[in-house]
Design a protein around this motif. Structure first.
Motif, PDB file in Angstrom:
ATOM      1  N   ALA A  63       0.835  -1.209   0.000  1.00 50.97           N
ATOM      2  CA  ALA A  63       0.000   0.000   0.000  1.00 50.97           C
ATOM      3  C   ALA A  63       0.869   1.258   0.000  1.00 50.97           C
ATOM      4  CB  ALA A  63      -0.942  -0.008   1.199  1.00 50.97           C
ATOM      5  N   ALA A  64       1.941   1.253   0.785  1.00 46.71           N
ATOM      6  CA  ALA A  64       2.848   2.404   0.832  1.00 46.71           C
ATOM      7  C   ALA A  64       3.500   2.653  -0.527  1.00 46.71           C
ATOM      8  CB  ALA A  64       3.911   2.190   1.911  1.00 46.71           C
ATOM      9  N   ALA A  65       3.658   1.587  -1.309  1.00 49.10           N
ATOM     10  CA  ALA A  65       4.244   1.703  -2.652  1.00 49.10           C
ATOM     11  C   ALA A  65       3.181   1.991  -3.710  1.00 49.10           C
ATOM     12  CB  ALA A  65       5.004   0.423  -3.002  1.00 49.10           C
ATOM     13  N   GLY A  66       1.929   2.192  -3.262  1.00 48.15           N
ATOM     14  CA  GLY A  66       0.850   2.544  -4.180  1.00 48.15           C
ATOM     15  C   GLY A  66       0.244   1.374  -4.923  1.00 48.15           C
ATOM     16  N   ALA A  67       0.341   0.164  -4.345  1.00 47.29           N
ATOM     17  CA  ALA A  67      -0.152  -1.038  -5.037  1.00 47.29           C
ATOM     18  C   ALA A  67      -1.249  -1.745  -4.250  1.00 47.29           C
ATOM     19  CB  ALA A  67       0.993  -2.005  -5.289  1.00 47.29           C
ATOM     20  N   THR A  68      -2.193  -2.280  -4.997  1.00 42.52           N
ATOM     21  CA  THR A  68      -3.223  -3.161  -4.462  1.00 42.52           C
ATOM     22  C   THR A  68      -2.849  -4.591  -4.832  1.00 42.52           C
ATOM     23  OG1 THR A  68      -4.919  -1.467  -4.797  1.00 42.52           O
ATOM     24  CG2 THR A  68      -5.691  -3.738  -4.567  1.00 42.52           C
ATOM     25  N   VAL A  69      -2.980  -5.507  -3.878  1.00 40.45           N
ATOM     26  CA  VAL A  69      -2.684  -6.918  -4.122  1.00 40.45           C
ATOM     27  C   VAL A  69      -4.001  -7.681  -4.180  1.00 40.45           C
ATOM     28  CG1 VAL A  69      -1.538  -8.996  -3.254  1.00 40.45           C
ATOM     29  CG2 VAL A  69      -0.470  -6.750  -2.917  1.00 40.45           C
ATOM     30  N   ILE A  70      -4.175  -8.473  -5.244  1.00 43.23           N
ATOM     31  CA  ILE A  70      -5.392  -9.264  -5.422  1.00 43.23           C
ATOM     32  C   ILE A  70      -4.998 -10.700  -5.728  1.00 43.23           C
ATOM     33  CG2 ILE A  70      -7.519  -9.578  -6.757  1.00 43.23           C
ATOM     34  CD1 ILE A  70      -7.207  -6.590  -7.601  1.00 43.23           C
ATOM     35  N   GLY A  71      -5.485 -11.627  -4.930  1.00 41.74           N
ATOM     36  CA  GLY A  71      -5.315 -13.049  -5.210  1.00 41.74           C
ATOM     37  C   GLY A  71      -6.504 -13.535  -6.009  1.00 41.74           C
ATOM     38  N   ILE A  72      -6.257 -14.328  -7.039  1.00 39.91           N
ATOM     39  CA  ILE A  72      -7.337 -14.844  -7.889  1.00 39.91           C
ATOM     40  C   ILE A  72      -7.208 -16.351  -8.021  1.00 39.91           C
ATOM     41  CG2 ILE A  72      -8.395 -14.821 -10.197  1.00 39.91           C
ATOM     42  CD1 ILE A  72      -7.354 -11.971 -10.552  1.00 39.91           C
ATOM     43  N   SER A  73      -8.314 -17.038  -7.764  1.00 38.88           N
ATOM     44  CA  SER A  73      -8.399 -18.480  -8.014  1.00 38.88           C
ATOM     45  C   SER A  73      -9.817 -18.776  -8.496  1.00 38.88           C
ATOM     46  CB  SER A  73      -8.087 -19.288  -6.748  1.00 38.88           C
ATOM     47  OG  SER A  73      -9.186 -19.251  -5.850  1.00 38.88           O
ATOM     48  N   LYS A  74     -10.080 -20.033  -8.803  1.00 40.20           N
ATOM     49  CA  LYS A  74     -11.417 -20.423  -9.246  1.00 40.20           C
ATOM     50  C   LYS A  74     -12.302 -20.811  -8.068  1.00 40.20           C
ATOM     51  CE  LYS A  74     -12.275 -22.379 -13.051  1.00 40.20           C
ATOM     52  NZ  LYS A  74     -12.457 -23.237 -14.231  1.00 40.20           N
ATOM     53  N   ASP A  75     -11.791 -20.660  -6.842  1.00 41.46           N
ATOM     54  CA  ASP A  75     -12.604 -20.958  -5.662  1.00 41.46           C
ATOM     55  C   ASP A  75     -13.769 -19.981  -5.553  1.00 41.46           C
ATOM     56  OD1 ASP A  75     -11.032 -23.120  -4.355  1.00 41.46           O
ATOM     57  OD2 ASP A  75      -9.487 -21.571  -4.276  1.00 41.46           O
ATOM     58  N   SER A  76     -14.815 -20.397  -4.867  1.00 40.77           N
ATOM     59  CA  SER A  76     -15.998 -19.561  -4.672  1.00 40.77           C
ATOM     60  C   SER A  76     -15.720 -18.453  -3.652  1.00 40.77           C
ATOM     61  CB  SER A  76     -17.163 -20.415  -4.164  1.00 40.77           C
ATOM     62  OG  SER A  76     -16.879 -20.882  -2.851  1.00 40.77           O
ATOM     63  N   VAL A  77     -16.589 -17.444  -3.632  1.00 46.30           N
ATOM     64  CA  VAL A  77     -16.486 -16.371  -2.641  1.00 46.30           C
ATOM     65  C   VAL A  77     -16.594 -16.972  -1.236  1.00 46.30           C
ATOM     66  CG1 VAL A  77     -17.645 -14.328  -1.716  1.00 46.30           C
ATOM     67  CG2 VAL A  77     -17.305 -14.559  -4.185  1.00 46.30           C
ATOM     68  N   LYS A  78     -17.479 -17.933  -1.059  1.00 41.96           N
ATOM     69  CA  LYS A  78     -17.639 -18.566   0.251  1.00 41.96           C
ATOM     70  C   LYS A  78     -16.336 -19.235   0.685  1.00 41.96           C
ATOM     71  CE  LYS A  78     -20.483 -21.636   2.909  1.00 41.96           C
ATOM     72  NZ  LYS A  78     -21.084 -22.911   3.027  1.00 41.96           N
ATOM     73  N   SER A  79     -15.677 -19.928  -0.241  1.00 40.51           N
ATOM     74  CA  SER A  79     -14.395 -20.556   0.061  1.00 40.51           C
ATOM     75  C   SER A  79     -13.362 -19.500   0.442  1.00 40.51           C
ATOM     76  CB  SER A  79     -13.903 -21.367  -1.148  1.00 40.51           C
ATOM     77  OG  SER A  79     -12.612 -21.887  -0.909  1.00 40.51           O
ATOM     78  N   HIS A  80     -13.331 -18.391  -0.308  1.00 40.67           N
ATOM     79  CA  HIS A  80     -12.404 -17.294   0.003  1.00 40.67           C
ATOM     80  C   HIS A  80     -12.670 -16.735   1.400  1.00 40.67           C
ATOM     81  CE1 HIS A  80     -10.564 -17.354  -3.835  1.00 40.67           C
ATOM     82  NE2 HIS A  80     -11.274 -16.419  -4.455  1.00 40.67           N
ATOM     83  N   ASP A  81     -13.946 -16.545   1.741  1.00 40.67           N
ATOM     84  CA  ASP A  81     -14.288 -16.015   3.060  1.00 40.67           C
ATOM     85  C   ASP A  81     -13.801 -16.949   4.168  1.00 40.67           C
ATOM     86  OD1 ASP A  81     -15.466 -13.698   2.111  1.00 40.67           O
ATOM     87  OD2 ASP A  81     -17.502 -14.488   2.190  1.00 40.67           O
ATOM     88  N   THR A  82     -14.020 -18.236   3.988  1.00 38.80           N
ATOM     89  CA  THR A  82     -13.582 -19.223   4.979  1.00 38.80           C
ATOM     90  C   THR A  82     -12.060 -19.209   5.109  1.00 38.80           C
ATOM     91  OG1 THR A  82     -15.511 -20.607   4.488  1.00 38.80           O
ATOM     92  CG2 THR A  82     -13.640 -21.683   5.574  1.00 38.80           C
TER      93      THR A  82
END
Length: 157
Positions: A63-82
């Motif tokens: 964030a201090a370097a001005g970047a957003t980090v996003i992880g992407i997989s084919k898992d569901s939102v529910k799986s990501h939340d867990t």
């Protein structure tokens, strides 16, 4: 496979943190910030957990370097939340259940294990600059030390 110098394919994907559904993240909406997309095979598996924890531990530095980090997989939102709750992750995880974004970035590939072939996500990280251009791509990522290497590249951009 996507390469440096190309325009990063835009996407809008559902994301973690919204039990009711409907929360999304759109790549182009993050401009003029830098974006780190890391594609990973599966929530809550050893390598993917370590990778998420490593990026998560450096979120304030990104964030201090001005970047957003996003992880992407084919898992569901529910799986990501867990996954996020289990490991106390504050990182953004996007769900590409259709696989369109993985295909656009060239990370949905034929893989083989124990003599069997199957389709899966090749662990890949893509650094996108403030103008939406791919600045760097790391293919076949080895997790150990990777988040530090990506952070150094973001800081140099």
């Amino acid at each position: 496979m996507i390469s440096a110098g190309q325009t990063a394919p835009d996407f809008t994907l559902p994301r973690d943190g919204d039990a009711e559904g409907g929360a999304t993240i759109t790549l182009s909406a993050l401009r003029p910030g830098k974006v780190v997309l890391y594609f990973y095979p599966k929530d809550d598996t050893p390598g993917c957990t370590l990778e998420a924890q490593d990026f998560n531990a450096r979120l304030s530095d990104f964030a201090a370097a001005g970047a957003t980090v996003i992880g992407i997989s084919k898992d569901s939102v529910k799986s990501h939340d867990t996954f996020c709750k289990k490991y106390g992750l504050g990182i953004v995880l996007a769900s590409d259940e259709t696989g369109h974004t993985c295909e656009d970035y060239g990370v949905w590939l034929e893989k083989s294990m124990y003599g069997k072939t199957y389709m899966g996500i090749e662990r890949t990280t893509v650094l996108i600059d403030a103008a939406g251009q791919v600045a760097r791509v790391w293919n076949k990522v080895k997790v150990k030390g990777h988040a530090d290497e990506v952070l150094a590249a973001v800081q140099a951009l």
